[in-house]
Design a protein around this motif. Sequence first.
Motif, mmCIF file in Angstrom:
data_model
loop_
_atom_site.group_PDB
_atom_site.id
_atom_site.type_symbol
_atom_site.label_atom_id
_atom_site.label_comp_id
_atom_site.label_asym_id
_atom_site.label_seq_id
_atom_site.Cartn_x
_atom_site.Cartn_y
_atom_site.Cartn_z
ATOM 1 N N PRO A 38 0.896 -1.233 0.288
ATOM 2 C CA PRO A 38 0.164 -0.194 0.107
ATOM 3 C C PRO A 38 0.816 1.069 -0.106
ATOM 4 C CG PRO A 38 -0.304 -1.758 1.343
ATOM 5 C CD PRO A 38 0.528 -2.121 1.355
ATOM 6 N N GLY A 39 0.600 2.609 -0.881
ATOM 7 C CA GLY A 39 1.036 3.519 -1.214
ATOM 8 C C GLY A 39 2.730 3.537 -1.447
ATOM 9 N N LYS A 40 2.911 2.118 -2.363
ATOM 10 C CA LYS A 40 4.338 2.156 -2.424
ATOM 11 C C LYS A 40 3.859 1.184 -4.472
ATOM 12 C CE LYS A 40 6.941 0.979 1.493
ATOM 13 N NZ LYS A 40 8.213 0.260 1.833
ATOM 14 N N GLU A 41 5.161 1.666 -4.912
ATOM 15 C CA GLU A 41 5.036 1.293 -6.442
ATOM 16 C C GLU A 41 5.020 -0.041 -6.783
ATOM 17 O OE1 GLU A 41 6.692 5.488 -8.467
ATOM 18 O OE2 GLU A 41 7.866 3.489 -8.890
ATOM 19 N N ARG A 42 4.684 -0.853 -7.499
ATOM 20 C CA ARG A 42 4.951 -2.246 -7.949
ATOM 21 C C ARG A 42 6.265 -1.899 -7.992
ATOM 22 N NH1 ARG A 42 1.758 -4.654 -12.390
ATOM 23 N NH2 ARG A 42 2.834 -2.934 -13.882
ATOM 24 N N GLU A 43 7.254 -3.709 -7.684
ATOM 25 C CA GLU A 43 8.508 -3.843 -7.065
ATOM 26 C C GLU A 43 9.103 -5.583 -7.898
ATOM 27 O OE1 GLU A 43 10.654 -3.432 -3.712
ATOM 28 O OE2 GLU A 43 9.106 -5.065 -2.616
ATOM 29 N N PHE A 44 9.883 -5.239 -8.680
ATOM 30 C CA PHE A 44 10.172 -7.178 -9.699
ATOM 31 C C PHE A 44 10.582 -7.839 -8.272
ATOM 32 C CE2 PHE A 44 11.953 -9.958 -11.887
ATOM 33 C CZ PHE A 44 13.712 -10.258 -11.484
ATOM 34 N N VAL A 45 10.443 -8.815 -8.022
ATOM 35 C CA VAL A 45 10.906 -9.619 -7.271
ATOM 36 C C VAL A 45 11.953 -11.068 -6.975
ATOM 37 C CG1 VAL A 45 9.692 -11.516 -5.500
ATOM 38 C CG2 VAL A 45 8.243 -9.284 -5.948
ATOM 39 N N GLY A 46 11.472 -11.633 -8.853
ATOM 40 C CA GLY A 46 12.114 -12.503 -9.267
ATOM 41 C C GLY A 46 11.008 -12.513 -10.326
ATOM 42 N N ALA A 47 11.943 -13.982 -11.871
ATOM 43 C CA ALA A 47 11.803 -13.644 -12.430
ATOM 44 C C ALA A 47 12.677 -14.877 -12.744
ATOM 45 C CB ALA A 47 11.848 -12.774 -13.993
#
Length: 125
Positions: A38-47
């Motif tokens: 909440p309140g944050k941008e979407r971020e990469f976790v893993g791929a």
Amino acid sequence: QVQLVESGGGLVQAGGSLRLSCVASGRTYNMGWFRQAPGKEREFVGAITRSGLRTLYADSVKGRFTISRDNAKNTVYLQMNSLKPEDTASYYCAATATTATATTSMTRDREYDYWGQGTQVTVSS
């Protein structure tokens, strides 16, 4: 159009583990996990690439999270260990319609063509 359906989220205490799953309705190439608090941008976790030979992780989860896939089941997994309260977020599965192994192709959300609806992970302290 490929549909992605995530499952496995929930509430867990700090230090605990969860395994997220994402089932695709068709063939996919790179598959990734992203998260948004909440309140944050979407971020990469893993791929992970289709072959599974290449995986990438955000520094914040490296050593704690493991991404894997089973192409026979059109499924990608995210094993999350040693969870921390700061891991609390909605987790989204994503997939590409083409193959590309460059780091930017695997870590940028705009490189992904298909997205799931998200599953909530809450880590209590």
